[in-house]
Design an enzyme around this catalytic site. Structure first.
Site, PDB file in Angstrom:
ATOM      1  CE  LYS A 167      -4.002  -1.889   2.794  1.00 63.46           C
ATOM      2  NZ  LYS A 167      -4.913  -1.689   1.702  1.00 63.46           N
TER       3      LYS A 167
ATOM      4  NE  ARG B 134     -10.869 -10.000  -1.876  1.00 62.51           N
ATOM      5  CZ  ARG B 134     -11.435  -9.100  -2.624  1.00 62.51           C
ATOM      6  NH1 ARG B 134     -11.728  -9.434  -4.030  1.00 62.51           N
ATOM      7  NH2 ARG B 134     -11.453  -7.640  -2.408  1.00 62.51           N
TER       8      ARG B 134
HETATM    9  N1  BES Z   1      -8.150  -3.979   4.657  1.00 64.92           N
HETATM   10  C1  BES Z   1      -8.296  -3.587   3.244  1.00 64.92           C
HETATM   11  C2  BES Z   1      -9.637  -2.549   2.971  1.00 64.92           C
HETATM   12  C3  BES Z   1      -9.637  -1.374   3.600  1.00 64.92           C
HETATM   13  C4  BES Z   1      -9.412  -0.433   3.018  1.00 64.92           C
HETATM   14  C5  BES Z   1     -10.102  -1.159   4.753  1.00 64.92           C
HETATM   15  C6  BES Z   1      -9.140   0.835   3.460  1.00 64.92           C
HETATM   16  C7  BES Z   1     -10.349  -0.097   5.503  1.00 64.92           C
HETATM   17  C8  BES Z   1      -9.800   1.015   4.827  1.00 64.92           C
HETATM   18  C9  BES Z   1      -8.143  -4.690   2.268  1.00 64.92           C
HETATM   19  O1  BES Z   1      -7.414  -5.725   2.762  1.00 64.92           O
HETATM   20  C10 BES Z   1      -7.702  -4.185   0.975  1.00 64.92           C
HETATM   21  O2  BES Z   1      -6.687  -3.807   0.867  1.00 64.92           O
HETATM   22  N2  BES Z   1      -8.492  -4.154   0.019  1.00 64.92           N
HETATM   23  C11 BES Z   1      -8.179  -3.994  -1.334  1.00 64.92           C
HETATM   24  C12 BES Z   1      -8.547  -4.900  -2.406  1.00 64.92           C
HETATM   25  C13 BES Z   1      -8.295  -4.821  -3.729  1.00 64.92           C
HETATM   26  C14 BES Z   1      -6.780  -5.124  -3.749  1.00 64.92           C
HETATM   27  C15 BES Z   1      -8.892  -5.550  -4.609  1.00 64.92           C
HETATM   28  C16 BES Z   1      -8.868  -2.587  -1.624  1.00 64.92           C
HETATM   29  O3  BES Z   1     -10.090  -2.575  -1.271  1.00 64.92           O
HETATM   30  O4  BES Z   1      -8.221  -1.878  -2.373  1.00 64.92           O
HETATM   31 MN    MN Z   2      -5.543  -5.606   1.882  1.00 65.07          MN
END
Ligand code: BES
Ligand code: MN
Ligand code: ZN
Length: 494
Positions: free
Chosen positions: A275, A349
């Site tokens: 990230k 997931r």
């Molecule tokens: N934990 C994150 C989702 C999240 C983002 C929670 C911001 C709270 C605040 C999750 O693991 C994630 O990174 N999801 C990705 C999925 C994508 C790579 C398909 C996302 O939502 O960007």
């Molecule tokens: Mn994630």
């Protein structure tokens, strides 16, 4: 210091508490009996002052004034409750009590006037919940002058007439529920170097011991031995090794069997698909779903409903490392399906897929999961509302009623069948991510592949588990969402 809450037959006018608090509805102030008495006691200065301060009783408004020696209490706090016809509902009472105790946080004692027509057992419990929730602060890592000098220790809830033991007990039950919610808030607020997957297991051990619950914890080896290959893959890049946690509350002759499953990423760096630095620290809250499930189990152990409740947590840390899982990898799963990894940041997931397959083996009436699953959910519903997905309308209604009683915001989203195509893989049974648009929905569809025919509610709680500012019953930081909704949902089964 624990909060002591008592029922009192005297009026707040006579209370010797440091702060007295009264709920005010958004109607003419002169028509509200409790306020007229206060205005008289304050030499007719209350209405004058409220007018100047433009205090109308709107939701969220608070007027905090000195009593200038006219009353035994030093301060008077008016809490706006908004437009209320008839008697206030449970959510309004809880919010009132929370606002009062938050406002009195650094005072030694508080007396809260109970609104008229609000003295049933459920109402008193909601008031107890609110008082406890409002008095919450996370001060563990503050030292010296940063430590709060005093904290609210005693609250009187004032209502004229006699009180029954059952009423006093209902109030205490509310305080106990708030203490359970505080466990979830604490866990979210804990820094990720302190709260690791083993830290979540430790919390589960404390809860199991206190509540006499059955507990099973699998470590990294145990997760491998149990065939939870997706959970294992997510955790393999971190020296803070993954844990699988299963708590059981088993009453005699249960009316239903419910399994709650929580995403417990104690930190989500994104893994190799790392990230951006901006906001990465917020990913310490990626165990908010797990925290809620553990807090629920703590509450269930105290409330003892006639329902069998299981709490399952998939805990891991998602890190980039020489041993981390990569895009392109293919793994099996507890369910048997194979999964092609597309983006290592879609780790939640994967952990949930194995946990849901495990939950299904318990043959419950219903599985409910809570996960900070997608940024897309935040885009869709904002920071203060969670998404929930369920096929069956009756179950949706029941869940909606529980959320309303808890005063927590949820919005039902569709499991759009046409998006399932996005999860087709050339090399495996499934890809684990779809397109950017509809990202919360395709994540839900992926999870659905692992629940089979078992009735199931999926909650994407990515927004509300962590708050930028206090709002209603929620403090800044870890909020404890959706613990109250889950408690109310469990209780709806008996
Ligand atoms: N934990 C994150 C989702 C999240 C983002 C929670 C911001 C709270 C605040 C999750 O693991 C994630 O990174 N999801 C990705 C999925 C994508 C790579 C398909 C996302 O939502 O960007
Ligand atoms: Mn994630
Ligand atoms: Zn995550």
């Amino acid at each position: 210091m624990p909060l002591t809450v008592k029922l009192s037959s005297s009026s707040v006018l006579d209370s010797s508490a440091e702060v007295i608090a009264v709920g005010v509805t958004e109607a003419a102030l002169e028509k509200q009996k409790a306020l007229v008495a206060l205005d008289e006691a304050l030499h007719e200065q209350l209405f004058v002052h409220a007018g100047r301060a433009k205090f109308t009783g709107a939701v969220g408004q608070v007027l905090d004034i000195p009593t200038w020696g006219h009353l035994p209490a030093a301060r008077l706090v008016l809490v706006g409750m908004g437009k209320i016809k008839g008697s206030p509902d449970l959510a309004a009472l809880r919010t009132l009590a929370a606002a009062a105790s938050r406002q009195a946080l650094s005072a030694a004692s508080l007396a809260l006037a109970l609104p008229e027509k609000a003295s049933g057992l459920e109402q008193l419990r909601a008031v107890g919940e609110g008082l406890g929730l409002g008095a919450y602060r996370f001060t563990k890592y503050l030292t010296g002058k940063r430590r709060p000098e005093s904290e609210l220790a005693e609250v009187e809830v004032c209502r004229s007439g006699k009180h029954t033991p059952a009423e006093a007990k209902a109030l205490q039950t509310g305080v106990a529920v708030a203490a359970s919610v505080a466990l979830a808030r604490d866990a979210v607020n804990e820094p990720p170097n302190e709260l690791t997957p083993e830290g979540l297991a430790e919390l589960a051990r404390d809860i199991a011991k206190r509540g006499k619950l059955k507990l099973k914890v699998l470590d990294k080896k145990g997760i491998a031995a149990a065939n939870m290959k997706l959970h294992y893959a997510v955790g393999q890049g971190s020296t803070n090794e993954p844990r699988f946690i299963h708590l059981t509350y088993q009453p005699s002759k249960p009316r239903a069997k419910l399994v709650f499953v929580g995403k417990g990423l104690t930190f989500d760096s994104g893994g190799l698909c790392i990230k951006p630095a901006q906001g990465m620290g917020e990913m310490k809250s990626d165990m908010g779903g797990a925290a809620a499930v553990l807090a629920l189990m703590d509450a269930v152990a105290a409330l003892k409903p006639g329902v069998e409740v299981h709490g399952i947590v998939g805990a891991a840390e998602n890190m980039p490392d020489g041993n981390a899982y990569r895009p392109g990898d293919v793994f099996g799963s507890l369910d048997g399906k194979t999964v092609e990894i597309i983006n290592t940041d879609a780790e939640g997931r994967l952990v949930l897929a194995d946990a849901l397959a495990y939950a299904r083996q318990l043959e419950p009436d219903l599985i409910v999961d809570a996960a900070t699953l997608t940024g897309a959910c935040l885009v869709a519903l904002g920071k203060n509302c969670s998404a929930y997905y369920v096929e069956d309308d009756k179950t949706a209604k029941r869940f909606e009623a529980a959320a309303a009683q808890a005063g927590e915001q949820f919005w039902r989203m569709p499991l759009l069948e046409e998006l399932r195509e996005q999860l087709k893989s050339d090399v495996a049974d499934l890809k684990h991510t779809g397109e950017r648009y509809g990202g919360s929905i395709s994540a839900a569809l992926f999870l659905q592949e692992f629940v089979g025919d078992t009735p199931w509610i999926h909650c994407d709680v990515a927004g509300p588990v962590l708050a930028e500012r206090p709002r209603g019953i929620y403090p800044k930081g870890g909020t404890g969402h959706p613990v109250l909704t889950f408690i109310s949902f469990v209780e709806s089964f008996g």
